[in-house]
Design an enzyme around this catalytic site. Structure first.
Site, PDB file in Angstrom:
ATOM      1  CE1 TYR A  86      51.246  68.694 159.856  1.00 45.34           C
ATOM      2  CE2 TYR A  86      52.498  68.777 157.808  1.00 45.34           C
ATOM      3  CZ  TYR A  86      52.153  68.124 158.964  1.00 45.34           C
ATOM      4  OH  TYR A  86      52.696  66.889 159.246  1.00 45.34           O
ATOM      5  CB  SER A 145      56.216  67.482 157.815  1.00 42.91           C
ATOM      6  OG  SER A 145      55.738  67.365 156.496  1.00 42.91           O
TER       7      SER A 145
END
Length: 254
Positions: free
Chosen positions: A160, A147
């Site tokens: 995350y 990400s």
């Protein structure tokens, strides 16, 4: 793109979103694709149906990630479904796409939420690679989905972000370890992509415009934008690329 005919791919979390897009693209390039799902078997069957409607080959398989023994259970299902499909045993392409996301700043995080995030996003890919390598043919491909949050600070998604940092490190280390087998290991790092994950943000014109403005192209990414790069990494054309984190954010981090 390179021809993937005769190759077998496994894409985790490919019932929808980016995973579905990657599964569809790899199948379009000729691979037999194992479409993995956690609990939503209907979505996985939709992915398989879309692949078959386009002339590709795929089968669905379920296994929960983030629990003890998840990798062993997933590959037991993979072996069984592959045999039932009538295909040769073995694996050529592993895409670690499945992930969970806890939204919250550090003061809001609980141990349970943090542990779940790490279990699904880091531990599961680690052991999926371990088990997958026992089946992967030399010259195989491992593609990990990370990400943009590992290069840009997002305090509201700290757990995350930490988990995806682990994915980046896993990629780098594996690439050096597996080079003697001709196996490449690379990471794709998407930004905002129009999927179920961003549905709430894109529900209004203002929300869509805000996400679109993050990219230099002034639009929201689509699963195909990520899938096309994954197809390149799965092909022989990428044989001299390994250990890399490839930014697929549409210039959102410039």
């Amino acid at each position: 793109m390179g021809d993937l005919s005769g190759k077998t791919a496994l894409v985790t979390g490919s019932g929808r979103g980016i995973g579905r897009g990657i599964a569809q693209r790899l199948a379009r390039d000729g691979a037999l694709v194992a479409v993995h799902y956690n609990t939503d078997d209907a979505a996985a069957k939709e992915t398989v149906a879309s692949i078959e409607a386009a002339g590709g080959r795929a089968f669905a398989m379920g296994a929960e990630l983030g629990v003890p023994g998840d990798a062993a259970a997933l590959f037991a299902a993979f072996d069984s479904e592959l045999a039932a499909y009538g295909a040769e045993p073995g694996l050529d392409i592993l895409v670690n796409n499945a992930a969970t996301r806890f939204s919250g700043r550090i003061a809001e995080a609980t141990e349970e939420e943090f542990d779940r995030t790490i279990a699904v996003n880091v531990k599961a890919p680690f052991f999926l690679v371990q088990h997958g390598l026992r089946r992967m043919r030399d010259g195989g491909r491992i593609i990990n989905i990370s990400s943009a949050v590992t290069r840009t600070a997002y305090p509201s998604s700290i757990a995350y972000s930490v988990s995806k940092g682990g994915v980046d490190t896993l990629t780098l280390t594996l690439a050096k370890d597996l080079g003697d087998r001709g196996i490449t290991v690379n990471t794709l790092a998407p930004g905002w992509v129009e999927t179920h994950v961003t549905a709430a943000r894109t529900a209004t014109p203002e929300g869509r415009a805000a996400l679109a403005a993050c990219s230099v192209f002034n639009r929201i990414g689509q699963p195909a934008d990520i899938a096309d790069v994954a197809a390149f990494l799965a092909s022989d054309d990428s044989r001299w690329i390994t250990g890399q984190r490839i930014d697929v954010t549409g210039g959102s981090t410039l």
